[in-house]
Design an enzyme around this catalytic site. Structure first.
Site, short mmCIF file in Angstrom:
data_model
loop_
_atom_site.label_atom_id
_atom_site.label_comp_id
_atom_site.label_asym_id
_atom_site.label_seq_id
_atom_site.Cartn_x
_atom_site.Cartn_y
_atom_site.Cartn_z
CE LYS A 197 -4.35 -1.50 1.33
NZ LYS A 197 -5.57 -1.59 2.18
CE LYS B 195 -5.99 -7.95 -1.34
NZ LYS B 195 -6.78 -7.68 -0.09
CE LYS C 230 -13.69 -2.93 0.31
NZ LYS C 230 -12.54 -3.23 1.27
N1 AQP Z 1 -9.68 -11.08 -2.78
C1 AQP Z 1 -10.04 -11.50 -1.50
N2 AQP Z 1 -10.39 -12.90 -1.52
C2 AQP Z 1 -11.00 -13.22 -0.13
N3 AQP Z 1 -11.21 -12.40 0.76
C3 AQP Z 1 -10.72 -11.24 0.65
N4 AQP Z 1 -10.72 -10.10 1.42
C4 AQP Z 1 -10.11 -9.01 0.84
N5 AQP Z 1 -9.84 -9.27 -0.37
C5 AQP Z 1 -10.12 -10.74 -0.44
C6 AQP Z 1 -11.33 -10.08 3.03
O1 AQP Z 1 -12.49 -8.95 2.67
C7 AQP Z 1 -12.39 -8.45 4.18
C8 AQP Z 1 -12.61 -7.06 3.96
O2 AQP Z 1 -11.35 -6.37 3.56
P1 AQP Z 1 -10.87 -4.90 3.84
O3 AQP Z 1 -12.02 -3.92 3.22
O4 AQP Z 1 -10.70 -4.99 5.51
O5 AQP Z 1 -9.74 -4.70 3.08
P2 AQP Z 1 -8.83 -5.65 2.24
O6 AQP Z 1 -8.51 -6.88 2.87
O7 AQP Z 1 -7.57 -4.87 2.30
O8 AQP Z 1 -9.21 -6.09 0.96
P3 AQP Z 1 -9.50 -5.33 -0.32
O9 AQP Z 1 -10.71 -5.36 -0.87
O10 AQP Z 1 -8.35 -5.76 -1.18
O11 AQP Z 1 -9.19 -3.62 -0.22
P4 AQP Z 1 -7.90 -2.89 -0.46
O12 AQP Z 1 -7.95 -2.90 -1.94
O13 AQP Z 1 -8.29 -1.52 -0.03
O14 AQP Z 1 -6.80 -3.55 0.22
C9 AQP Z 1 -11.11 -9.22 4.80
O15 AQP Z 1 -11.70 -10.31 5.56
C10 AQP Z 1 -10.28 -9.40 3.87
O16 AQP Z 1 -9.75 -10.77 4.19
#
Ligand code: AQP
Length: 333
Positions: A114, A194, A197
């Site tokens: 990040k 993965k 978002k």
């Molecule tokens: N690709 C994924 N597959 C399975 N689980 C996932 N999670 C995120 N991406 C995947 C799970 O979703 C929950 C919420 O995630 P978050 O909003 O706390 O942020 P994150 O883990 O950083 O997920 P993102 O969507 O990829 O956001 P960004 O792009 O902002 O980093 C968590 O339980 C996560 O494990």
């Protein structure tokens, strides 16, 4: 208060929620409401660790709350609230930061990824400490998350153990609950990363509120491989394996069963089968989302925050005491 074990999890209100969030975490949130004392949080303090627009944040935190309700988080069975409205999270985070080694934070891979995109700031570096506080402020026993959160959860477990051994037993050491399939849903364009978002390319993900035609378009453009056989091999066929995982989760059929049926199906046709299963699976979520109005969601979140404050304050009394802050306001101590 119930005798059930407590489960805690959070989601950031950054951008729209995708099927990775849903399959990796949110479906478990909904399931666990029946067996645990469930506590769920829109972690908006985490969202300000990367550049953001306050007006957009206001909207996306409300939409995130609405989506959680639409997927089935039930405020009569779960505590649901915005993290920023419960100040005990930040208080405990500060306390835990004093027993966190810089070495542990330096090893966090998500910070490295990040920070490369968003720039370095102290909040982003200390993000895993706030996440530990989110969990420990409720003395949660288990945390349903996708497997990208394993490293952060290990820090939370370490901090619980370190606090307990230094100041006396206080926190349960929280366990991770990760689904067998769907713990890491991959990007549709780059299936070795993965689904995320914050990926700049919207074609990499399917959002819970995407219209059916957009969902079809995303799957049509999904990367597969140069072979022509539908079979499960995460290493050699990550794109097709990811599609099989998604189809399995949306149809509740086993991968074996799906491979037996589709192994000779041309990729284009197979991708459309996955798309239709996702369109159908998400249709109730889209309808439920439309049925909630903003005021109703705001009311639910205010009530959740008031309850969460009361509960967190109750838990924090003994934490403060163990750290030497046991004077009551007005004691003059
Ligand atoms: N690709 C994924 N597959 C399975 N689980 C996932 N999670 C995120 N991406 C995947 C799970 O979703 C929950 C919420 O995630 P978050 O909003 O706390 O942020 P994150 O883990 O950083 O997920 P993102 O969507 O990829 O956001 P960004 O792009 O902002 O980093 C968590 O339980 C996560 O494990």
């Amino acid at each position: 208060m119930s005798d059930k074990k407590k489960v805690f999890s959070g989601i950031q209100p950054t951008g729209d929620i995708h099927i990775g969030n849903y399959l990796g975490a949110l479906r478990n949130w909904v399931k666990l409401q029946d067996t645990y004392d469930a506590i769920y949080c829109v972690v908006d303090l985490h969202a300000i660790t990367v550049p953001y627009d306050p007006v957009a944040l206001r909207r996306s935190r409300l939409n995130t709350a609405k989506l959680l309700l639409a997927v089935g988080v039930d405020p009569s069975r779960s505590l649901l609230y915005f993290q920023s409205q419960v100040p005990q999270h930040a208080e405990l985070s500060w306390m835990l930061s004093t027993i966190t080694s810089l070495g542990a934070l330096n090893r966090m891979t998500q910070f490295k990824e990040k920070a490369d995109k968003a720039g370095k700031n102290l909040g982003l570096f200390a993000y895993p400490v706030l996440m530990a506080a989110d969990i420990l402020v409720h003395k949660a026993h288990a945390v349903p998350v996708g497997d990208d959160q394993t490293q952060h959860l290990e820090l939370a477990r370490d901090l619980a153990e370190r606090f307990n051994s230094r100041f006396g037993d206080e926190f349960p050491v929280p366990e991770q609950i990760t689904p067998e399939i769907g713990a890491r849903v991959m990007s549709l364009k780059n299936p070795t990363s993965k689904m995320s978002k914050s990926d700049e390319d919207v074609n990499t993900r399917v959002l819970l509120l995407d219209e059916p035609d957009i969902i079809r378009k995303r799957f049509k453009a999904a990367v597969t491989d140069s072979e022509s056989e539908v079979r499960y091999d995460q290493e050699k066929k990550p794109g097709v394996s990811n599609l099989l995982d998604i189809l399995s989760l949306f149809t509740t059929r086993s991968i074996e069963d799906l491979v037996a049926e589709y192994h000779e199906t041309p990729y284009g046709h197979f991708k459309m089968t996955v798309a239709e299963a996702v369109v159908e699976g998400l249709s109730p979520v889209r309808s439920a989302f439309k049925a909630f109005d903003d005021e109703e969601v705001t009311r639910i979140m205010v009530k959740g925050a008031l309850d969460a404050r009361t509960r967190a304050e109750g838990e924090m009394a003994s934490v403060r005491k163990k750290l030497g802050f046991d004077a009551r306001l007005g004691d003059g101590a």
